[in-house]
Design a protein around this motif. Structure first.
Motif, PDB file in Angstrom:
ATOM      1  N   MET A   1      -9.297 -15.843  -9.289  1.00 39.98           N
ATOM      2  CA  MET A   1      -7.969 -16.356  -9.077  1.00 39.98           C
ATOM      3  C   MET A   1      -8.022 -17.386  -7.952  1.00 39.98           C
ATOM      4  SD  MET A   1      -4.500 -14.269  -8.300  1.00 39.98           S
ATOM      5  CE  MET A   1      -4.477 -13.950  -6.557  1.00 39.98           C
ATOM      6  N   ALA A   2      -7.363 -18.495  -8.133  1.00 42.93           N
ATOM      7  CA  ALA A   2      -7.320 -19.538  -7.108  1.00 42.93           C
ATOM      8  C   ALA A   2      -6.396 -19.094  -5.984  1.00 42.93           C
ATOM      9  CB  ALA A   2      -6.820 -20.844  -7.720  1.00 42.93           C
ATOM     10  N   THR A   3      -6.883 -19.155  -4.762  1.00 38.65           N
ATOM     11  CA  THR A   3      -6.088 -18.676  -3.631  1.00 38.65           C
ATOM     12  C   THR A   3      -5.805 -19.764  -2.615  1.00 38.65           C
ATOM     13  OG1 THR A   3      -8.096 -17.971  -2.508  1.00 38.65           O
ATOM     14  CG2 THR A   3      -6.933 -16.313  -3.824  1.00 38.65           C
ATOM     15  N   GLY A   4      -6.165 -21.003  -2.889  1.00 37.00           N
ATOM     16  CA  GLY A   4      -5.911 -22.064  -1.926  1.00 37.00           C
ATOM     17  C   GLY A   4      -6.796 -21.905  -0.715  1.00 37.00           C
ATOM     18  N   TRP A   5      -6.194 -21.836   0.461  1.00 38.34           N
ATOM     19  CA  TRP A   5      -6.954 -21.741   1.704  1.00 38.34           C
ATOM     20  C   TRP A   5      -7.392 -20.316   2.032  1.00 38.34           C
ATOM     21  CZ3 TRP A   5      -8.655 -26.113   3.535  1.00 38.34           C
ATOM     22  CH2 TRP A   5      -7.955 -27.279   3.279  1.00 38.34           C
ATOM     23  N   ALA A   6      -6.813 -19.333   1.386  1.00 39.71           N
ATOM     24  CA  ALA A   6      -7.141 -17.940   1.682  1.00 39.71           C
ATOM     25  C   ALA A   6      -8.493 -17.573   1.089  1.00 39.71           C
ATOM     26  CB  ALA A   6      -6.068 -17.023   1.114  1.00 39.71           C
ATOM     27  N   ASN A   7      -9.215 -16.725   1.799  1.00 37.44           N
ATOM     28  CA  ASN A   7     -10.503 -16.275   1.279  1.00 37.44           C
ATOM     29  C   ASN A   7     -10.296 -15.176   0.234  1.00 37.44           C
ATOM     30  OD1 ASN A   7      -9.787 -14.091   2.826  1.00 37.44           O
ATOM     31  ND2 ASN A   7     -11.605 -14.092   4.099  1.00 37.44           N
ATOM     32  N   GLU A   8     -11.337 -14.892  -0.486  1.00 35.14           N
ATOM     33  CA  GLU A   8     -11.287 -13.855  -1.511  1.00 35.14           C
ATOM     34  C   GLU A   8     -10.983 -12.507  -0.840  1.00 35.14           C
ATOM     35  OE1 GLU A   8     -11.147 -12.927  -5.382  1.00 35.14           O
ATOM     36  OE2 GLU A   8     -11.736 -14.906  -4.669  1.00 35.14           O
ATOM     37  N   GLY A   9     -10.027 -11.783  -1.342  1.00 31.94           N
ATOM     38  CA  GLY A   9      -9.674 -10.489  -0.780  1.00 31.94           C
ATOM     39  C   GLY A   9      -8.688 -10.559   0.377  1.00 31.94           C
ATOM     40  N   ALA A  10      -8.104 -11.715   0.637  1.00 31.64           N
ATOM     41  CA  ALA A  10      -7.192 -11.870   1.776  1.00 31.64           C
ATOM     42  C   ALA A  10      -5.955 -10.982   1.651  1.00 31.64           C
ATOM     43  CB  ALA A  10      -6.780 -13.324   1.927  1.00 31.64           C
ATOM     44  N   VAL A  11      -5.448 -10.838   0.449  1.00 31.58           N
ATOM     45  CA  VAL A  11      -4.250 -10.020   0.260  1.00 31.58           C
ATOM     46  C   VAL A  11      -4.560  -8.559   0.580  1.00 31.58           C
ATOM     47  CG1 VAL A  11      -2.550  -9.187  -1.420  1.00 31.58           C
ATOM     48  CG2 VAL A  11      -3.231 -11.591  -1.416  1.00 31.58           C
ATOM     49  N   GLN A  12      -5.716  -8.068   0.115  1.00 34.53           N
ATOM     50  CA  GLN A  12      -6.096  -6.683   0.408  1.00 34.53           C
ATOM     51  C   GLN A  12      -6.333  -6.494   1.901  1.00 34.53           C
ATOM     52  OE1 GLN A  12      -6.047  -4.070  -1.792  1.00 34.53           O
ATOM     53  NE2 GLN A  12      -6.246  -2.879   0.087  1.00 34.53           N
ATOM     54  N   GLU A  13      -6.909  -7.493   2.553  1.00 37.55           N
ATOM     55  CA  GLU A  13      -7.114  -7.417   4.004  1.00 37.55           C
ATOM     56  C   GLU A  13      -5.774  -7.309   4.721  1.00 37.55           C
ATOM     57  OE1 GLU A  13      -9.429 -10.802   5.134  1.00 37.55           O
ATOM     58  OE2 GLU A  13     -11.183 -10.138   4.011  1.00 37.55           O
ATOM     59  N   GLN A  14      -4.774  -8.038   4.250  1.00 38.69           N
ATOM     60  CA  GLN A  14      -3.435  -7.978   4.830  1.00 38.69           C
ATOM     61  C   GLN A  14      -2.846  -6.589   4.673  1.00 38.69           C
ATOM     62  OE1 GLN A  14      -1.450  -9.978   6.553  1.00 38.69           O
ATOM     63  NE2 GLN A  14       0.202  -8.491   6.519  1.00 38.69           N
ATOM     64  N   ILE A  15      -2.985  -6.029   3.486  1.00 36.12           N
ATOM     65  CA  ILE A  15      -2.462  -4.685   3.224  1.00 36.12           C
ATOM     66  C   ILE A  15      -3.157  -3.676   4.128  1.00 36.12           C
ATOM     67  CG2 ILE A  15      -2.325  -2.836   1.507  1.00 36.12           C
ATOM     68  CD1 ILE A  15      -2.025  -5.121  -0.610  1.00 36.12           C
ATOM     69  N   ASP A  16      -4.485  -3.753   4.210  1.00 32.23           N
ATOM     70  CA  ASP A  16      -5.248  -2.830   5.057  1.00 32.23           C
ATOM     71  C   ASP A  16      -4.846  -2.943   6.525  1.00 32.23           C
ATOM     72  OD1 ASP A  16      -6.585  -2.010   2.781  1.00 32.23           O
ATOM     73  OD2 ASP A  16      -8.399  -3.192   3.205  1.00 32.23           O
ATOM     74  N   ALA A  17      -4.665  -4.158   7.004  1.00 29.36           N
ATOM     75  CA  ALA A  17      -4.278  -4.368   8.403  1.00 29.36           C
ATOM     76  C   ALA A  17      -2.893  -3.795   8.681  1.00 29.36           C
ATOM     77  CB  ALA A  17      -4.313  -5.851   8.744  1.00 29.36           C
ATOM     78  N   THR A  18      -1.973  -3.942   7.733  1.00 31.72           N
ATOM     79  CA  THR A  18      -0.624  -3.409   7.904  1.00 31.72           C
ATOM     80  C   THR A  18      -0.655  -1.884   7.969  1.00 31.72           C
ATOM     81  OG1 THR A  18       0.321  -5.311   6.754  1.00 31.72           O
ATOM     82  CG2 THR A  18       1.702  -3.347   6.899  1.00 31.72           C
ATOM     83  N   VAL A  19      -1.445  -1.266   7.099  1.00 32.59           N
ATOM     84  CA  VAL A  19      -1.565   0.192   7.094  1.00 32.59           C
ATOM     85  C   VAL A  19      -2.210   0.674   8.395  1.00 32.59           C
ATOM     86  CG1 VAL A  19      -2.703   2.147   5.967  1.00 32.59           C
ATOM     87  CG2 VAL A  19      -1.583   0.398   4.587  1.00 32.59           C
ATOM     88  N   GLU A  20      -3.261   0.011   8.845  1.00 27.26           N
ATOM     89  CA  GLU A  20      -3.927   0.391  10.099  1.00 27.26           C
ATOM     90  C   GLU A  20      -2.968   0.280  11.280  1.00 27.26           C
ATOM     91  OE1 GLU A  20      -7.560  -1.811  10.570  1.00 27.26           O
ATOM     92  OE2 GLU A  20      -8.303  -1.134   8.621  1.00 27.26           O
ATOM     93  N   ASP A  21      -2.161  -0.776  11.319  1.00 28.09           N
ATOM     94  CA  ASP A  21      -1.174  -0.935  12.389  1.00 28.09           C
ATOM     95  C   ASP A  21      -0.169   0.218  12.383  1.00 28.09           C
ATOM     96  OD1 ASP A  21      -2.349  -3.274  13.220  1.00 28.09           O
ATOM     97  OD2 ASP A  21      -0.814  -4.590  12.352  1.00 28.09           O
ATOM     98  N   ALA A  22       0.283   0.605  11.201  1.00 30.57           N
ATOM     99  CA  ALA A  22       1.254   1.699  11.097  1.00 30.57           C
ATOM    100  C   ALA A  22       0.649   3.021  11.560  1.00 30.57           C
ATOM    101  CB  ALA A  22       1.758   1.820   9.655  1.00 30.57           C
ATOM    102  N   ILE A  23      -0.605   3.255  11.216  1.00 29.72           N
ATOM    103  CA  ILE A  23      -1.286   4.483  11.637  1.00 29.72           C
ATOM    104  C   ILE A  23      -1.445   4.507  13.154  1.00 29.72           C
ATOM    105  CG2 ILE A  23      -3.477   5.735  11.577  1.00 29.72           C
ATOM    106  CD1 ILE A  23      -3.701   4.827   8.615  1.00 29.72           C
ATOM    107  N   LYS A  24      -1.862   3.395  13.736  1.00 31.65           N
ATOM    108  CA  LYS A  24      -2.012   3.329  15.199  1.00 31.65           C
ATOM    109  C   LYS A  24      -0.676   3.566  15.896  1.00 31.65           C
ATOM    110  CE  LYS A  24      -5.949   0.203  15.244  1.00 31.65           C
ATOM    111  NZ  LYS A  24      -6.398  -1.164  15.527  1.00 31.65           N
ATOM    112  N   ARG A  25       0.391   2.963  15.368  1.00 27.75           N
ATOM    113  CA  ARG A  25       1.705   3.129  15.967  1.00 27.75           C
ATOM    114  C   ARG A  25       2.154   4.584  15.886  1.00 27.75           C
ATOM    115  NH1 ARG A  25       3.963  -0.651  13.495  1.00 27.75           N
ATOM    116  NH2 ARG A  25       4.790   0.507  11.745  1.00 27.75           N
TER     117      ARG A  25
END
Length: 88
Positions: A1-25
């Motif tokens: 899938m063409a993602t423009g400037w984003a690297n492959e897997g960027a959306v999953q990285e965003q999801i993972d980072a959001t979940v990690e932030d919620a767990i830390k909080r």
């Protein structure tokens, strides 16, 4: 899938980072140590069963529910940007 400037897997990285932030909080908000006998907000007695079930309890059920509602209202903000802006 063409993602423009984003690297492959960027959306999953965003999801993972959001979940990690919620767990830390959530972990940072856990209380430790002995709980209070009276609520620090309204001075109502905190039942023994609640003190045993929730280590470090500081609020009665009514005040805790009010605090949870306030936190929930403010938790919808995604500081990393919206999903739509990342997928364009």
């Amino acid at each position: 899938m063409a993602t423009g400037w984003a690297n492959e897997g960027a959306v999953q990285e965003q999801i993972d980072a959001t979940v990690e932030d919620a767990i830390k909080r959530a972990r940072s908000q856990l209380r430790k140590g002995p709980g209070l006998i009276h609520c620090e907000e309204c001075e109502a007695e905190i039942p023994e069963a609640r003190r045993q079930a929730v280590p470090g309890v500081r609020l009665c059920v009514r005040c805790q529910e009010a605090e949870d509602r306030e936190q929930h209202a403010a938790s919808g903000y995604n500081r990393r940007g919206s999903k739509d802006s990342q997928l364009r």
